[in-house]
Scaffold this active site. Sequence first.
Site, PDB file in Angstrom:
ATOM      1  N   LYS A 291     -23.993   8.291   4.646  1.00 45.91           N
ATOM      2  CA  LYS A 291     -24.552   8.410   6.015  1.00 45.91           C
ATOM      3  C   LYS A 291     -24.961   9.848   6.282  1.00 45.91           C
ATOM      4  O   LYS A 291     -26.075  10.112   6.759  1.00 45.91           O
ATOM      5  CB  LYS A 291     -23.502   7.990   7.031  1.00 45.91           C
ATOM      6  CG  LYS A 291     -23.821   8.377   8.471  1.00 45.91           C
ATOM      7  CD  LYS A 291     -22.787   7.929   9.480  1.00 45.91           C
ATOM      8  CE  LYS A 291     -21.644   8.855   9.646  1.00 45.91           C
ATOM      9  NZ  LYS A 291     -21.879  10.038  10.491  1.00 45.91           N
ATOM     10  N   ASN A 292     -24.105  10.809   5.931  1.00 46.94           N
ATOM     11  CA  ASN A 292     -24.363  12.201   6.307  1.00 46.94           C
ATOM     12  C   ASN A 292     -25.347  12.900   5.389  1.00 46.94           C
ATOM     13  O   ASN A 292     -25.692  14.048   5.624  1.00 46.94           O
ATOM     14  CB  ASN A 292     -23.048  12.975   6.410  1.00 46.94           C
ATOM     15  CG  ASN A 292     -22.252  12.510   7.627  1.00 46.94           C
ATOM     16  OD1 ASN A 292     -22.767  11.790   8.467  1.00 46.94           O
ATOM     17  ND2 ASN A 292     -21.002  12.918   7.704  1.00 46.94           N
TER      18      ASN A 292
ATOM     19  N   CYS B 208     -18.712  14.704  22.206  1.00 52.01           N
ATOM     20  CA  CYS B 208     -18.298  13.366  21.768  1.00 52.01           C
ATOM     21  C   CYS B 208     -16.774  13.407  21.754  1.00 52.01           C
ATOM     22  O   CYS B 208     -16.168  14.409  22.101  1.00 52.01           O
ATOM     23  CB  CYS B 208     -18.866  13.063  20.388  1.00 52.01           C
ATOM     24  SG  CYS B 208     -18.050  13.974  19.108  1.00 52.01           S
TER      25      CYS B 208
ATOM     26  N   ARG C 179     -18.908  19.963  20.463  1.00 53.20           N
ATOM     27  CA  ARG C 179     -19.992  19.853  19.479  1.00 53.20           C
ATOM     28  C   ARG C 179     -21.250  20.610  19.935  1.00 53.20           C
ATOM     29  O   ARG C 179     -22.327  20.052  20.065  1.00 53.20           O
ATOM     30  CB  ARG C 179     -20.332  18.391  19.202  1.00 53.20           C
ATOM     31  CG  ARG C 179     -19.161  17.492  18.911  1.00 53.20           C
ATOM     32  CD  ARG C 179     -18.542  17.699  17.551  1.00 53.20           C
ATOM     33  NE  ARG C 179     -19.422  17.404  16.447  1.00 53.20           N
ATOM     34  CZ  ARG C 179     -19.596  16.183  15.937  1.00 53.20           C
ATOM     35  NH1 ARG C 179     -19.003  15.159  16.490  1.00 53.20           N
ATOM     36  NH2 ARG C 179     -20.402  15.998  14.915  1.00 53.20           N
TER      37      ARG C 179
ATOM     38  N   ASP D 106     -13.439  14.938   7.740  1.00 54.29           N
ATOM     39  CA  ASP D 106     -13.760  13.510   7.891  1.00 54.29           C
ATOM     40  C   ASP D 106     -12.785  12.608   7.153  1.00 54.29           C
ATOM     41  O   ASP D 106     -12.892  11.390   7.257  1.00 54.29           O
ATOM     42  CB  ASP D 106     -15.188  13.228   7.379  1.00 54.29           C
ATOM     43  CG  ASP D 106     -16.214  13.808   8.324  1.00 54.29           C
ATOM     44  OD1 ASP D 106     -17.404  13.837   7.955  1.00 54.29           O
ATOM     45  OD2 ASP D 106     -15.839  14.254   9.416  1.00 54.29           O
TER      46      ASP D 106
ATOM     47  N   ARG E 112     -20.980   2.401  13.037  1.00 50.98           N
ATOM     48  CA  ARG E 112     -21.890   3.554  12.945  1.00 50.98           C
ATOM     49  C   ARG E 112     -21.865   4.142  11.537  1.00 50.98           C
ATOM     50  O   ARG E 112     -22.845   4.687  11.076  1.00 50.98           O
ATOM     51  CB  ARG E 112     -21.458   4.642  13.944  1.00 50.98           C
ATOM     52  CG  ARG E 112     -21.593   4.257  15.381  1.00 50.98           C
ATOM     53  CD  ARG E 112     -21.357   5.434  16.268  1.00 50.98           C
ATOM     54  NE  ARG E 112     -22.119   6.595  15.782  1.00 50.98           N
ATOM     55  CZ  ARG E 112     -22.009   7.808  16.295  1.00 50.98           C
ATOM     56  NH1 ARG E 112     -21.161   8.031  17.273  1.00 50.98           N
ATOM     57  NH2 ARG E 112     -22.727   8.802  15.813  1.00 50.98           N
TER      58      ARG E 112
END
Length: 430
Positions: free
Chosen positions: A22-23, A126, A131, A318, A410
């Site tokens: 994803k990243n 978030c 952020r 993460d 997500r």
Amino acid sequence: MDKLLIEGGTQLRGEIAISGAKNAALPLLCAALLTREPLTLTNVPDLHDIDTMLRLLTQMGVKVSREKVGAGGTASASSAVTLDASGLDNPLAPYELVKTMRASVLVLGPLAARCGEARVSLPGGCAIGARPVDQHIRGLQAMGAEITVEQGYVHARTTAAGGKLKGARLFTDMVTVTGTENLMMAACLADGESVIENAAREPEVVDLANCLIAMGARISGAGTDVIRIQGVDRLSGTTHRIMPDRIETGTYLCAAAATGGAVRLTNTSSSYLDVVIDKLMDTGCEIGLERSAIHLQAPARLKAVSIRTAPYPAFPTDMQAQFMAINTVADGTAIMRETIFENRFMHAVELIRLGADIKIDGNTAFVTGVEKLDGATVMATDLRASASLVIAGLAAQGETIVDRIYHLDRGYEQMETKLAALGARVRRVK
Ligand code: EPZ
């Protein structure tokens, strides 16, 4: 809101395929804005965040075509996406899209470089922290962009003659992954050389650099903390396969470890997970590394393992929540220090509802393993916290209901399908 019902207590066994990262996919999709020619990305994961980014690019005038390849289930349901930004005519990222995905800020650099202007909504905070994007803004200003922030939007215009950014020496106050990616993309089309110091070294930054170089960019040093970019007049299209998702890989390794199971993960690579694999071996897991697969055999009882998150190549933030889950049932006390985000322990209070023994003191969590967790209803608050609750639910006795699992969708492709393929008793309910 969808929920996951998990009947805990089974050991995860079997084999699944890991999806594209994803990243890496998110900045790579934005790289399409830098050229008038088509960019094709393969191994694109089927995730909510990818859908959001494609919607954002489409409303800017980018033509997007997507074809699913590979079956669902244990084989990854990834797809190939071709983006054509020749018709880019609306350099705007509106609040209603940006507020659902902070990574939208990654269009700022490419739009400033390609169109000479951009209006991008501030992402807002978030669950895990404020952020801010001040480093992104400061870097673009150093490259000659005129930036104002009003009504919650970042307005960037390149004032230099011909609307081009100019190469500059860029030093970020802290290591920022998307900050490095934004500035690297902008610098590709700037006049002259840019040097990013204190750059992020994450593998996803390297994957983006490799794609940009294939598009004709002149970049050296990606993967180190100094990246040099010689601006060029234009970039061409290319086809690029997205790297495997190292965080998804680490997540399933933790799920197997926490349930005392044995799994084999394919379509992945261990070369970006050294510190995570070392920590899993410290818990007593046996790990086998193959060219594009990893397998793990868990011990009867895990040993607690302490971690301290920091920028790559140190332990990734993460993976912190997932390791907290395995520490809740490990033998001993683990000290877990979160140094990247100011509020990334929200999974702790939910784990305590499952019977975990966790004490939080500022950015440090003290986790003392218990014999077993008991299923309960828990609530997901952010992407990796959700994964942590799923892992704990799989290890707990009885039924766990994880609420608000849109967070999971997500960043994890078909998680319940993949878990079921490993023997987990899990199902999604509306
Ligand atoms: C990226 O977020 C990842 N997201 C995050 O993954 C990951 O947790 C994070 O890097 C750290 O590895 C994507 O790549 C899309 P940062 P990013 O800028 O770039 C502060 C997930 O779960 N900072 O490296 O937004 C910031 O507040 C997500 O997949 C500023 O102060 O993170 C944080 O404390 C969550 N000003 C620290 O730096 C700035 O301008 C690192 O943030 C930028 C960052």
